[in-house]
Scaffold this active site. Structure first.
Site, PDB file in Angstrom:
ATOM      1  CB  SER A   1       0.815  -7.967 -18.502  1.00 26.81           C
ATOM      2  OG  SER A   1       1.615  -7.998 -17.339  1.00 26.81           O
TER       3      SER A   1
ATOM      4  CG  HIS B   1       2.039  -3.707 -19.632  1.00 31.34           C
ATOM      5  ND1 HIS B   1       1.952  -2.340 -19.790  1.00 31.34           N
ATOM      6  CD2 HIS B   1       1.872  -3.942 -18.313  1.00 31.34           C
ATOM      7  CE1 HIS B   1       1.721  -1.775 -18.607  1.00 31.34           C
ATOM      8  NE2 HIS B   1       1.679  -2.729 -17.700  1.00 31.34           N
TER       9      HIS B   1
ATOM     10  CG  ASP C   1       2.987  -4.943 -15.015  1.00 24.21           C
ATOM     11  OD1 ASP C   1       2.709  -3.740 -15.069  1.00 24.21           O
ATOM     12  OD2 ASP C   1       2.245  -5.846 -15.455  1.00 24.21           O
TER      13      ASP C   1
ATOM     14  CG  MET D   1       5.177  -4.761  -9.628  1.00 29.61           C
ATOM     15  SD  MET D   1       3.739  -5.772  -9.205  1.00 29.61           S
ATOM     16  CE  MET D   1       4.336  -7.390  -9.652  1.00 29.61           C
TER      17      MET D   1
ATOM     18  CG  HIS E   1       3.153  -0.181 -15.159  1.00 31.18           C
ATOM     19  ND1 HIS E   1       2.051  -0.945 -14.801  1.00 31.18           N
ATOM     20  CD2 HIS E   1       3.102   0.930 -14.377  1.00 31.18           C
ATOM     21  CE1 HIS E   1       1.380  -0.320 -13.850  1.00 31.18           C
ATOM     22  NE2 HIS E   1       2.006   0.818 -13.574  1.00 31.18           N
TER      23      HIS E   1
ATOM     24  CG  MET F   1       3.292  -0.679 -10.759  1.00 32.95           C
ATOM     25  SD  MET F   1       2.140  -2.072 -10.636  1.00 32.95           S
ATOM     26  CE  MET F   1       2.893  -3.175 -11.823  1.00 32.95           C
TER      27      MET F   1
ATOM     28  CG  MET G   1      -2.836   1.138 -12.156  1.00 33.71           C
ATOM     29  SD  MET G   1      -2.186  -0.249 -13.137  1.00 33.71           S
ATOM     30  CE  MET G   1      -2.620  -1.662 -12.105  1.00 33.71           C
TER      31      MET G   1
ATOM     32  N   GLY H   1      -0.078  -4.312  -8.256  1.00 31.15           N
ATOM     33  CA  GLY H   1       0.801  -5.184  -7.486  1.00 31.15           C
ATOM     34  C   GLY H   1       0.511  -6.665  -7.599  1.00 31.15           C
ATOM     35  CG  PHE H   2      -1.244  -8.683  -5.611  1.00 27.56           C
ATOM     36  CD1 PHE H   2      -0.326  -9.596  -5.131  1.00 27.56           C
ATOM     37  CD2 PHE H   2      -1.532  -7.564  -4.846  1.00 27.56           C
ATOM     38  CE1 PHE H   2       0.290  -9.402  -3.896  1.00 27.56           C
ATOM     39  CE2 PHE H   2      -0.932  -7.365  -3.611  1.00 27.56           C
ATOM     40  CZ  PHE H   2      -0.012  -8.287  -3.144  1.00 27.56           C
ATOM     41  N   GLY H   3      -1.575  -9.845 -10.044  1.00 25.31           N
ATOM     42  CA  GLY H   3      -2.339 -10.242 -11.216  1.00 25.31           C
ATOM     43  C   GLY H   3      -3.616 -10.960 -10.825  1.00 25.31           C
ATOM     44  N   GLY H   4      -4.509 -11.131 -11.790  1.00 24.67           N
ATOM     45  CA  GLY H   4      -5.700 -11.941 -11.593  1.00 24.67           C
ATOM     46  C   GLY H   4      -6.802 -11.319 -10.773  1.00 24.67           C
TER      47      GLY H   4
ATOM     48  CG  ASP I   1      -2.320  -3.244 -15.985  1.00 21.95           C
ATOM     49  OD1 ASP I   1      -2.846  -4.370 -15.886  1.00 21.95           O
ATOM     50  OD2 ASP I   1      -1.118  -3.028 -15.720  1.00 21.95           O
TER      51      ASP I   1
ATOM     52  N   GLY J   1      -7.891  -6.757 -14.731  1.00 20.97           N
ATOM     53  CA  GLY J   1      -9.189  -7.393 -14.917  1.00 20.97           C
ATOM     54  C   GLY J   1      -9.752  -7.259 -16.318  1.00 20.97           C
TER      55      GLY J   1
ATOM     56  CB  SER K   1      -4.846 -14.490 -16.480  1.00 18.63           C
ATOM     57  OG  SER K   1      -5.872 -13.532 -16.277  1.00 18.63           O
TER      58      SER K   1
END
Length: 223
Positions: free
Chosen positions: A7, A32, A34, A36, A65, A67, A136, A141-144, A174, A176, A197
């Site tokens: 991503s 990928h 994203d 948003m 993707h 969102m 999901m 909406g947020f990485g990490g 998608d 974690g 990440s």
């Protein structure tokens, strides 16, 4: 077929072209992307100009993707920019059937995504019409973020339904996805793995080689 889908949300945008070339050199086939809108999800990422720009330099499969709220409005625009697949959220579509049909008519692969709290049953009637389902495994909406354990059962349920109906539908995950969760989602039935990440932090080439090796090792134990 198992596929790592890095991503670019986690990429260094000052070096985006360079980092995409590293991925391609290491054999990555799916990228990928994203998108948003700050409405369906709180964050705002990037849109058509970025995709159009990197499309000129890459032959990878662009896994876009969306969102975004009412994504039907933008399907043709993203296809024109170079999307090879478009994934929409069941929760974001006023008319999900029509949106899926519009994606299919645009000539690209169709992905359908659900948030962690959305039951598989809500989309079971649409499985015949899509190429893959994106589960999901964090709040979009947020990485990490940390993988939500309850999603493992959802992946298993979806896999069982697909197999029972004899459908040719992939399962993408998608959120974690890392050293600790890859085996969990693979054994649950997923075969497309979005990672941010885990891929982009540190030595990208070494990370990709390691992840690809882990996918192969785990896949051998499943098959």
């Amino acid at each position: 077929m198992y596929q790592l889908c890095p991503s670019i949300l986690s990429a260094d945008f000052n070096r985006l072209g360079e980092q995409i070339r590293i991925l391609e050199k290491e054999g990555i086939q799916w990228l990928h992307i994203d998108v948003m809108d700050g409405d369906f999800v709180p964050s705002i990422s990037f849109g058509m100009p970025v995709i159009k720009s990197i499309r000129k330099e890459s032959r990878m499969f662009f896994d876009v993707h969306l969102m975004v709220t009412e994504p039907e409005r933008y399907i043709q625009d993203f296809v024109d920019c170079g999307a090879d697949s478009i994934t929409v959220h069941a929760e974001a579509c006023e008319d999900l059937e029509r949106t899926i049909e519009r994606i299919r008519d645009a000539g690209v692969k169709v992905g359908l995504s659900i948030k962690p709290a959305t039951p598989v049953n809500d989309i079971s009637h649409m499985l015949e019409d899509v190429d893959f389902v994106l589960v999901m495994t964090v709040q979009p909406g947020f990485g990490g973020q940390k993988y939500i354990e309850d999603c493992t059962e959802k992946i298993q349920e979806l896999k069982e339904l697909i197999d029972r109906e004899g459908l040719d539908v992939d399962i993408q995950v998608d959120g974690g996805i890392n050293e600790d969760t890859l085996e969990t989602v693979m054994k649950a039935g997923a075969n497309l793995f979005v990672a941010g990440s885990w891929v982009f932090e540190g030595d990208i080439a070494a990370n990709v080689r390691h992840i690809q090796n882990r996918i192969e090792e785990i896949g051998d134990t499943i098959e």
